[in-house]
Design an enzyme around this catalytic site. Structure first.
Site, PDB file in Angstrom:
ATOM      1  N   GLU A 204       0.838  -1.205   0.000  1.00 50.93           N
ATOM      2  CA  GLU A 204       0.000   0.000   0.000  1.00 50.93           C
ATOM      3  C   GLU A 204       0.872   1.254   0.000  1.00 50.93           C
ATOM      4  OE1 GLU A 204      -2.686   2.519   3.141  1.00 50.93           O
ATOM      5  OE2 GLU A 204      -2.374   0.383   3.516  1.00 50.93           O
TER       6      GLU A 204
ATOM      7  N   ASP B  27       0.808   3.774  -3.147  1.00 49.20           N
ATOM      8  CA  ASP B  27       0.381   5.153  -2.942  1.00 49.20           C
ATOM      9  C   ASP B  27       1.290   6.112  -3.711  1.00 49.20           C
ATOM     10  OD1 ASP B  27      -0.995   7.388  -1.603  1.00 49.20           O
ATOM     11  OD2 ASP B  27       0.850   7.580  -0.456  1.00 49.20           O
TER      12      ASP B  27
ATOM     13  N   GLU C 255      -4.440   0.530  -3.648  1.00 52.90           N
ATOM     14  CA  GLU C 255      -3.066   1.037  -3.665  1.00 52.90           C
ATOM     15  C   GLU C 255      -2.067  -0.114  -3.565  1.00 52.90           C
ATOM     16  OE1 GLU C 255      -3.447   5.543  -1.860  1.00 52.90           O
ATOM     17  OE2 GLU C 255      -2.995   3.903  -0.487  1.00 52.90           O
TER      18      GLU C 255
END
Length: 237
Positions: free
Chosen positions: A60, A64, A131
């Site tokens: 994640e 991102d 993400e």
């Protein structure tokens, strides 16, 4: 809460996993372990204590950053005469946690997620998985393939960019105006928490001393905005 409340298991045979993911991604995954990790929420890791289980938090974090770069480039090219402020707002709208959550469900990622968390209360869980998926694609196939997935399979197929231009994102200001108009009092109760990726914030939105919703964010301000956004969406205001 029951261990199995809200749980979804991705238990298809390996060939079925590849086939299903290929339909979503537009290519065949090479390293399925990365994608299984992308769909593994920390709640499963914490409760099973299996040595081979790794949560999607690191992916994640990576996704991102990659997603932000791809989206920034997309809007930079699409709007060559717009200033930095406009481009920043457009990027923020698309990578907003609430927007990513809805996008993830539209794509069908919610059916892949392995979690024991209550998904009706943990509002960021699907956006986090999206993400993580971007991070997995980047590690598996590289930036070029990841960029094609985000632009061709996500933005072009699922995002109404012109509608996004006019979409409201300052939900905190909207809440202030709404409460003033309806003679209600609100407050935020914010907790600073920490996981393997560092600090994050959990915000409880109270209206007339009653809990309305809970949301999380990577900053106090973002957590408050997310809580306001969820409140308006859930109550169709």
């Amino acid at each position: 809460m029951s261990l199995f409340k809200g749980i979804r298991f991705f238990l298809l045979p390996d060939k079925s996993k590849n086939r299903t993911l290929k339909n979503i991604l537009g290519f065949s995954p090479s390293n399925m372990a990365l994608y299984e990790q992308a769909f593994t929420h920390k709640s499963i890791v914490n409760e099973t204590n299996e040595d081979n289980k790794v949560s999607n938090e690191r992916l994640e974090y990576l996704g991102d950053a990659i997603l932000g770069a791809i989206v920034a480039e997309f809007f930079f090219n699409k709007y060559p005469y717009q200033e930095e402020g406009f481009l920043t707002k457009m990027r923020s709208k698309l990578v907003n946690r609430t927007y990513l959550n809805d996008l993830s469900i539209d794509i069908g990622l919610d059916t892949f997620l392995e979690t024991s968390a209550d998904t009706s209360r943990t509002k960021s869980i699907f956006g986090d998985a999206f993400e993580a998926l971007v991070g997995a694609i980047y590690l598996d196939k590289g930036y070029s393939t990841c960029r094609k997935f985000v632009i061709n399979k996500i933005i072009k197929d699922y995002v109404d960019v012109e509608q996004l231009v006019h979409m409201e994102t300052d939900f905190k200001s909207k809440l202030v105006e709404w409460c003033q108009k309806n003679k209600k009092r609100f407050e935020f109760i914010v907790q600073e928490l920490e996981n393997g990726n560092g600090k994050y914030y959990r915000c409880q939105l109270m209206i007339n001393k009653q809990l309305q919703t809970t949301a999380e964010g990577k900053s106090k301000k973002l957590a408050e905005q997310n809580a306001c956004s969820v409140y308006f969406i859930e109550n169709s205001i």
